[in-house]
Design an enzyme around this catalytic site. Structure first.
Site, PDB file in Angstrom:
ATOM      1  CG  ASN A   1      -6.393  -8.253  -4.749  1.00  0.00           C
ATOM      2  OD1 ASN A   1      -6.257  -7.572  -6.286  1.00  0.00           O
ATOM      3  ND2 ASN A   1      -7.741  -7.730  -4.062  1.00  0.00           N
TER       4      ASN A   1
ATOM      5  CD  GLN B   1      -2.549 -11.118  -4.558  1.00  0.00           C
ATOM      6  OE1 GLN B   1      -2.753 -12.465  -4.015  1.00  0.00           O
ATOM      7  NE2 GLN B   1      -3.169 -10.762  -3.119  1.00  0.00           N
TER       8      GLN B   1
ATOM      9  CB  THR C   1      14.146   3.754  12.021  1.00  0.00           C
ATOM     10  OG1 THR C   1      14.710   5.032  12.463  1.00  0.00           O
ATOM     11  CG2 THR C   1      15.877   2.819  12.726  1.00  0.00           C
TER      12      THR C   1
ATOM     13  CB  THR D   1      -1.068  -0.571   1.144  1.00  0.00           C
ATOM     14  OG1 THR D   1      -1.441  -1.278   1.471  1.00  0.00           O
ATOM     15  CG2 THR D   1      -1.572   0.998   1.324  1.00  0.00           C
TER      16      THR D   1
ATOM     17  CB  CYS E   1     -17.340  -4.542   2.737  1.00  0.00           C
ATOM     18  SG  CYS E   1     -17.263  -4.918   4.679  1.00  0.00           S
TER      19      CYS E   1
ATOM     20  CB  SER F   1       2.462  -7.059   0.295  1.00  0.00           C
ATOM     21  OG  SER F   1       2.782  -6.710   1.807  1.00  0.00           O
ATOM     22  CB  ALA F   2       7.780  -9.170   2.972  1.00  0.00           C
TER      23      ALA F   2
HETATM   24  N1  PMP Z   1      -2.080  -4.370  -3.972  1.00  0.00           N
HETATM   25  C1  PMP Z   1      -2.472  -5.338  -4.191  1.00  0.00           C
HETATM   26  C2  PMP Z   1      -2.819  -6.394  -5.517  1.00  0.00           C
HETATM   27  C3  PMP Z   1      -2.739  -6.638  -3.227  1.00  0.00           C
HETATM   28  O1  PMP Z   1      -3.500  -7.768  -3.173  1.00  0.00           O
HETATM   29  C4  PMP Z   1      -2.466  -6.015  -1.361  1.00  0.00           C
HETATM   30  C5  PMP Z   1      -2.685  -6.952  -0.279  1.00  0.00           C
HETATM   31  N2  PMP Z   1      -4.270  -7.501  -0.589  1.00  0.00           N
HETATM   32  C6  PMP Z   1      -2.208  -4.963  -1.134  1.00  0.00           C
HETATM   33  C7  PMP Z   1      -1.935  -3.963  -2.559  1.00  0.00           C
HETATM   34  C8  PMP Z   1      -1.775  -4.060   0.054  1.00  0.00           C
HETATM   35  O2  PMP Z   1      -0.612  -5.058   0.507  1.00  0.00           O
HETATM   36  P1  PMP Z   1      -0.156  -4.058   1.991  1.00  0.00           P
HETATM   37  O3  PMP Z   1      -1.077  -5.645   2.635  1.00  0.00           O
HETATM   38  O4  PMP Z   1       0.877  -5.017   2.232  1.00  0.00           O
HETATM   39  O5  PMP Z   1      -0.157  -3.103   2.149  1.00  0.00           O
END
Ligand code: PMP
Length: 382
Positions: A149, A177, A234, A70, A321, A197-198
């Site tokens: 996603n 994804q 940090t 995000t 939601c 994202s990890a």
């Molecule tokens: N982009 C996509 C396509 C996702 O599936 C997600 C997580 N659902 C995110 C962004 C957000 O990732 P994060 O939880 O690391 O902020």
């Protein structure tokens, strides 16, 4: 517990936890400190950055660690847009981006930026003709996810990269994804910026990265000296070490994708055979290997998730939601799916921890629970 919600998050791999623990307990110094412990932390940060760069096919300077996708998405869009020439103020997002990313699109529009949304076709793939028409010389920036996603549909990144390059615009790709589920190499992708994202690839939550092509003008959004002045604060060293460990564990991504796709296909074939009212979205187009997005007739997703919970299976709804709200998924809506069908959407997402036993269990246990409900639905249909 059978976990079929890998698109929401993944269980951290034991090797990831093993790599993180000593950092949390012993390597807690600030990487900006001059003393020995700080310098040791700084070396660990450099080593993790080198690993991330090697696995993802980019240069270490092109890696900016963030708190997740995000943040990476937001900083990419705002940071690239701020540096765009004044005659390029238009921004193009796909209409099926992640909900948080579409909130940014709305915030930009409210602030006076002209934002256009790229439509998708009924099968969930991007409308390339519309993309061709919308991506012109007045566009600053295009944002397209690599894989959706909800549906798992793979988006035409190479084609859109060619369009943005021809228009002289920048391209941001949310590959959250995609990375870990499909082979990926930043250097051959044609995107200027890529988010990841990890926690989607067996790493920890709260850490990710923006890959930013060297030389691309970028305005930092969080000011500070870290990450070469591009993202202050940090560093979350344990998380970053966890991300590097998770990426290193990926191994042969194509082979794992084939294994997971086989499980997903067996699940879909079995469910449609046992419950002919099953409808699977985007089944005929290239998808992520583990994603199955479906509805059982028009059984409410809440009812289906309740039955799954009873069976010890964790899955997810397709609604924006996920707590069972009344808003249909914006992805299905963009595909032209009527609200009553969209509100029945269930997402089953398999991943690295999924096994044939999981699939067999579900195929044995779920149909007997749903069949009477579907029968009742037919009887009470208007
Ligand atoms: N982009 C996509 C396509 C996702 O599936 C997600 C997580 N659902 C995110 C962004 C957000 O990732 P994060 O939880 O690391 O902020």
């Amino acid at each position: 517990m059978i976990y079929l919600d890998h698109n929401a998050t993944t269980p951290p791999a034991p090797a990831v936890l093993a790599a993180m623990l000593p950092v949390l307990s012993s390597l807690w110094a600030n990487t900006s400190s001059q003393h020995g412990l700080g310098q040791e932390a700084k070396r660990a940060l450099s080593a993790a950055r080198a690993t991330v760069a090697r696995v993802l096919g980019c240069k270490p300077v092109e890696v900016i660690f963030t708190s997740g996708a995000t943040e990476a998405n937001h900083m990419a869009m705002r940071g690239l847009l701020a540096m765009a020439p004044p005659e390029r103020r238009r921004v193009v997002f796909s209409s099926v981006e992640h909900a948080g990313h579409l909130r940014l699109a709305r915030a930009l529009a409210a602030a006076g930026v002209q934002v256009d949304l790229l439509p998708v076709l009924a099968n969930g793939t991007l409308d390339l003709q519309a993309a061709q028409a919308l991506i012109g010389p007045d566009v600053a920036l295009v944002s397209l996810m690599a894989a959706n996603n909800e549906t798992g549909v793979l988006m035409p990144v190479a084609e859109v990269a060619a369009l943005t390059q021809a228009a002289g615009a920048r391209l941001h790709v949310d590959a959250t994804q995609f990375i870990g589920k499909q082979p990926f190499n930043f250097s051959t992708w044609g995107a200027d910026a890529v988010s990841l994202s990890a926690h989607k690839l067996q790493g920890p939550k709260g850490v990710g990265a923006l890959l930013l092509r060297q030389g691309v003008p970028f305005a930092p959004q969080t000011l500070g000296s870290q990450e070469r002045g591009r993202r202050g604060g940090t560093e979350n060293l344990a998380g970053i070490v966890g991300l590097a460990a998770a990426l290193e564990l990926l191994g042969d991504v194509a082979a794992e994708a084939a294994r997971v796709a086989q499980l997903r296909d067996a699940l879909e074939i079995g469910l449609t055979r046992a419950l002919p009212q099953t409808h699977i979205w985007s089944r005929a187009v290239p998808r992520l290997p583990g994603t199955s997005y479906l509805r059982f007739g028009q059984l409410s997703v809440d009812v289906v998730l309740q039955r799954l919970e009873r069976l010890g299976v964790a899955a997810s709804s397709g609604a924006a939601c996920s707590s069972g709200g009344s808003e249909p998924s914006h992805v299905l809506t963009a595909m032209g799916v009527p609200a009553d069908e969209a509100l029945a959407a269930v997402r089953l997402s398999l991943g690295r921890t999924s096994t044939q036993e999981d699939v067999t269990y579900l195929l044995n246990a779920l149909p007997p629970l749903l069949a009477p409900l579907l029968h009742e639905e037919v009887l009470t249909a208007p």
